[in-house]
Every structure is written in structure tokens, then in C-alpha cells.
Enzyme design. Structure first.
Site, PDB file in Angstrom:
ATOM      1  N   TYR A 251       0.863  -1.325  -0.062  1.00  0.00           N
ATOM      2  CA  TYR A 251       0.227   0.194  -0.232  1.00  0.00           C
ATOM      3  C   TYR A 251       0.872   1.323   0.349  1.00  0.00           C
ATOM      4  O   TYR A 251       1.640   1.338   0.768  1.00  0.00           O
ATOM      5  CB  TYR A 251      -0.747  -0.964   1.481  1.00  0.00           C
ATOM      6  CG  TYR A 251      -2.116   1.351   1.320  1.00  0.00           C
ATOM      7  CD1 TYR A 251      -2.552   1.973   0.550  1.00  0.00           C
ATOM      8  CD2 TYR A 251      -1.976   1.872   2.790  1.00  0.00           C
ATOM      9  CE1 TYR A 251      -3.180   2.927   0.845  1.00  0.00           C
ATOM     10  CE2 TYR A 251      -2.205   2.890   3.117  1.00  0.00           C
ATOM     11  CZ  TYR A 251      -3.274   3.450   2.100  1.00  0.00           C
ATOM     12  OH  TYR A 251      -4.118   4.605   2.372  1.00  0.00           O
TER      13      TYR A 251
ATOM     14  N   LYS B 214     -12.925  -0.056   3.961  1.00  0.00           N
ATOM     15  CA  LYS B 214     -13.245  -0.997   2.645  1.00  0.00           C
ATOM     16  C   LYS B 214     -14.841  -1.777   2.661  1.00  0.00           C
ATOM     17  O   LYS B 214     -15.613  -1.849   2.382  1.00  0.00           O
ATOM     18  CB  LYS B 214     -12.003  -1.884   2.524  1.00  0.00           C
ATOM     19  CG  LYS B 214     -10.759  -1.264   2.605  1.00  0.00           C
ATOM     20  CD  LYS B 214     -10.701   0.251   1.857  1.00  0.00           C
ATOM     21  CE  LYS B 214      -9.485   1.142   1.599  1.00  0.00           C
ATOM     22  NZ  LYS B 214      -9.281   2.355   1.516  1.00  0.00           N
TER      23      LYS B 214
END
Length: 499
Positions: free
Chosen positions: A156, A282
Site C-alpha cells: 500500500y 473497505k
């Protein structure tokens, strides 16, 4: 105000190191793409030629289900006539443990998001300001400035900010490659660990996302067990960011490290070394609610993280609503099932559209994005400069914000993360059309170039053939003339002699 503006240009000597360093990571292409989008955001009617945001991993596919639940449950909010009677209590609540019913609901939801195969203790739920705050909090709890965490790459892009900017922790990448589909192996982790130790680095732990961001892949149970055994042998921490746990839409079930802790024998796992980061950003598409969770099996970590949560609490109003929503089993079960179904459909539509354009992706079964392979479009397949050149074309000409692999510390140029769940169907259609048009034009240019090259080759061959014929006639003439003057002796200039 004038003095503040003036001071922004003076020497950094009067400011802190954090205020003046460049470790935030904001100057990467990952964030530059967002800035480009902000200047020219796409809208179907108001700005149809703007940049489409495909660099933001948001899940907007099931917000309608949440809206419907809110309409049907007005008592869950203090901002409605049905729930306003709770206003005084909620407005004054500031205990950093959080509402008891909130922690219970989060623990319950975490178990459901992992298929009900494992349970979580509400007393180990620690709040934080989103997964960003949770990851930083766990770093503060586990490591000192200069200590090292191993992080498999590609990873990420904002981990450089989340894990090290304010903590001073160093990241040592564990490089994974396309040769095995970027699969994380214990051997790769051990190699990176040994190299770090040889460099006199103090390795405090291993951290990664599962399911993976940016790959969209899920780690299998056997590898997870091996990694837990590894950190136990080395006496280092294992932090797994599981914020995409409920985004699995195909393949085998997601396996949480909590299952591994439950399954392994006590001699194989030191649970005090195992920590989970979670969020509702998410799985439920609620990044603006800033609900981050640290879940640790280590009592001291839980205690320290809870004290630190004072710097990033979830608002009591948000806690109240989510406590009610996540305790509604019928809603949660339907939401998780429908979210998985819609993500699978969207993923299939998007990857099929890419395939029609001649683009392949790493096979993925989870997440809100794909890992797109554009290596065949690079000017130089071994150059990250070529990757950034292509990225600029995609941003400036194709008008899509996608994220180059170099932003995720990928060691191979030409890979891009592309998000597909943060837009409606019409916008996705426009994005796919732009990609297909770009690839079609690129294919035509390649065909024209190939045709031009073929013509050049044909012309050169014709010239060579003409030269050979002319030279051959000349050679035979010379051979004939020399033969007349010196019968039986071949001229030393004859090409037949030189061959």
C-alpha cells in the site's frame, strides 16, 4: 494572518523535524494522481472530459443498502425525532474505551466478516481514527525510532506515511515478483530478515495486508501458519491489516490470522506477538466514519493502544449508529452476501473490458482493484522512467487516474493498480471506453510503425538485390576480361576468390 503566511517560507530551524521533513510520501505519483483529479474531476454531465478517479480504493457498490437501513431505523441516530432522547448522553460520552455496545457489535461483525469461523473478544477492541491511525498506533506500541518492520512489496502506497512518518520506524521491503504471481513466501521473508540483521538493523516485526492491497490476492492458510511459526521463532511481531476481509468475491474463503492462532499448538505460536488492524472503510464503504480498530492478543499492547486512542477516537454519535446497525444480524448477513456478489460482478465486467482491449491483470479474488499489466506498452520494459512516462499519458491524455506500480514499491516496471468499485456503472463504462480507445489507437500506431518498418525492409532488400545483380554482372565482366588476358588465372579482386 500575514505573519503566518510569511513564516511559511522561512528556515525550518524554528519548526519541528516532522514539519520540515519529506517523509510523508505526498510527493509520490500515487498522491499526484489524486491532485490531478481534484483539479479536473470527471462528471457525466458537468465535466464529461474530466479525469476519472481510479486511484481511490473505495467501496460504493452497497451504499444503497446502508441508506435503506438508516431510513428504517431512525432510533439509531440522535439527529432524528425518534432518537433525540439519547442526545445528552451521547453528546457527553468521551470514554476512550468506547461504547460497550459498539465494541460488542464490532467484535461480532469481525467474526461474521470472517465467515463465523472465529470469534473476537470485545475487551480487546481498541478504537482509532481509521486504519491509518490504527497502523500508526500499533507502530508506536511495538517499535522505537530506527527499528525495522519487514513489509512485502508491492505494498500500500501510503504505508510510508502510516507506518514511519511520525513514528520513525523504518520499512524494509520483502520483494515479491511476477515470476510466482507476487506470492509471499516464508523464504523471501527470511532472506529479507537475515539481510536486515546483517546490516545491524533491529527487526521488530513483519506487517502486510491480507487480502493484499494492491494485488487483490488472498494468502492461503498454510503460508499464514508458516509465517506465524517464523515470527514466533524469531520473536518478532506479526501485524496483519485485514481491512479487505469481507471483499472476497471468488475462490477460497478468506483466512484470518485469528483462525491460525486458534488452530496452532501453543508451542508453534506466541499469541502475544500477533496483532490485527481492521476498519469499516473497505468492507462497508464507510471511510468517512473513520472507524479503525486495533485488535491484539497482547494485554500490554491493548492497554497502551487504548491510552493512545485518545488522539483518534471515533465519535460517540458514529459509535451509537454502528452499534445498532452491526448488531442487526439480518442486515449484516444480507449486506456481506450482496457486497461480495456485486464486487464479483463489477470485477468481471471490468476485467472482461480490459481483456477486450488487450490488457491482462494478475488473477485476483478480493479487493476493490486489479493489478493491471501494461509492461507491453513501455518504451523500455526495464525502466521505471518508461512507467512514469506511460502514467503521464494515461493521466493527461486518457484522463484516468491510475496508480503506477513504483508507488507501491514494485520492483518490476509496468504494473498499475486500478480501482473499480468507487464509481457508478455509467462512469465505469466511460472509463472502459477510454481505455479501449487508447489501446486501439496504440495498436493502430504500432501497426503503422510495423508497416513502415516492413516497407523500409522491403526497400532495403530491393536495393541489396539490385546491388548484388549489378555487382555480379560487374564481377563476371571483370572475370571475363581478366580471363582473356591471363587464361586460367582468377583475378584477386574477384568476389568468388574472397568467399
Amino acid at each position: 494572518m500575514g505573519s503566518l503566511i510569511k513564516s511559511s517560507g522561512v528556515s525550518g530551524a524554528i519548526l519541528s523535524r516532522i514539519a520540515t521533513n519529506d517523509q510523508h510520501g505526498e510527493n509520490s505519483e500515487y498522491f499526484d494522481g489524486w491532485k490531478a483529479y481534484d483539479k479536473d474531476p470527471f462528471h457525466l454531465s458537468r465535466n464529461p472530459h474530466g479525469i476519472i478517479q481510479m486511484g481511490l480504493a473505495e467501496n460504493q457498490l452497497c451504499l444503497d443498502l446502508i441508506k435503506d437501513w438508516i431510513k428504517e431505523n431512525p432510533r439509531a441516530s440522535v439527529c432524528t425525532p425518534e432518537g433525540v432522547h439519547q442526545f445528552s448522553d451521547i453528546a457527553n460520552f468521551q470514554d476512550y474505551h468506547g461504547l460497550k455496545e459498539f465494541r460488542q457489535a464490532i467484535a461480532h461483525f469481525m467474526g461474521k466478516a470472517r465467515g463465523g469461523r472465529v470469534t473476537f473478544d470485545p475487551e480487546r477492541i481498541v478504537m482509532s481514527g481509521g486504519a491509518t491511525g490504527a497502523n500508526e498506533t500499533i507502530m508506536f506500541c511495538l517499535a522505537d525510532p530506527g527499528d525495522v518492520f519487514l513489509v512485502p512489496s508491492p505494498y500500500y502506497a501510503a504505508f510510508d506515511r502510516d507506518l514511519r512518518w511520525r513514528t520513525g520506524v523504518e520499512i524494509v521491503p520483502v520483494h515479491c515478483s511476477s515470476s510466482n504471481n507476487f506470492k509471499l513466501t516464508v523464504e523471501a521473508v527470511e532472506w529479507a530478515y537475515e539481510k536486515a540483521v546483517e546490516s545491524n538493523k533491529k527487526v521488530k516485526g513483519l506487517l502486510f495486508t491480507n487480502p493484499s492491497n494492491p494485488l487483490g490476492t488472498v494468502l492461503d492458510k498454510y503460508t499464514l501458519k508458516d509465517l506465524v511459526r517464523f515470527v514466533t521463532r524469531k520473536n518478532i511481531h506479526l501485524v496483519i491489516d485485514e481491512i479487505y476481509a469481507a471483499t472476497v468475491f471468488a475462490g477460497e474463503n478468506f483466512v484470518s490470522v485469528a483462525e491460525v492462532v486458534k488452530d496452532l499448538d501453543g508451542s508453534e505460536v506466541n499469541a502475544d506477538l500477533i496483532h490485527i488492524v481492521y476498519s469499516l472503510s473497505k468492507d462497508m464503504g464507510l471511510p468517512g466514519f473513520r472507524v479503525g480498530i486495533v485488535y491484539s492478543y497482547n494485554d500490554l499492547v491493548v492497554s497502551c493502544a487504548r491510552k493512545m486512542s485518545s488522539f483518534g477516537l471515533v465519535s460517540s454519535q458514529t459509535q451509537l449508529m454502528l452499534a445498532s446497525m452491526l448488531s442487526d444480524d439480518r442486515f449484516v448477513d444480507n449486506f456481506l452476501m450482496e457486497s461480495s456478489r456485486r464486487l464479483g460482478i463489477r470485477h468481471d465486467i471490468f476485467t472482461l473490458g480490459l481483456k477486450k482491449a488487450g490488457i491482462t491483470c494478475l488473477i485476483s479474488t478480493a479487493g476493490l482493484f486489479v493489478w493491471m499489466d501494461l509492461r507491453h506498452l513501455l518504451r523500455d520494459r526495464s525502466s521505471f522512467e518508461s512507467e512514469i512516462e506511460l502514467w503521464h499519458i494515461i493521466i493527461d491524455k486518457v484522463k484516468l487516474n491510475v496508480s503506477p506500480g513504483s508507488s507501491f514499491q514494485c520492483t518490476e516496471p509496468g504494473w498499475f493498480r486500478v480501482c473499480f468499485a468507487n464509481m457508478d456503472d455509467d462512469t465505469l463504462h466511460v472509463a472502459l471506453q477510454r481505455i479501449q480507445d487508447f489501446m486501439s489507437k496504440n495498436s493502430n500506431k504500432a501497426a503503422e510503425k510495423a508497416s513502415d518498418n516492413d516497407q523500409i525492409i522491403q526497400n532495403n532488400n530491393a536495393k541489396k538485390q539490385k546491388w548484388k545483380q549489378s555487382n555480379l554482372r560487374l564481377s563476371f565482366r571483370r572475370l571475363y576480361e581478366d580471363g582473356l588476358s591471363s587464361p586460367g588465372i582468377m583475378s584477386p579482386r574477384s568476389p568468388l576468390l574472397r568467399t
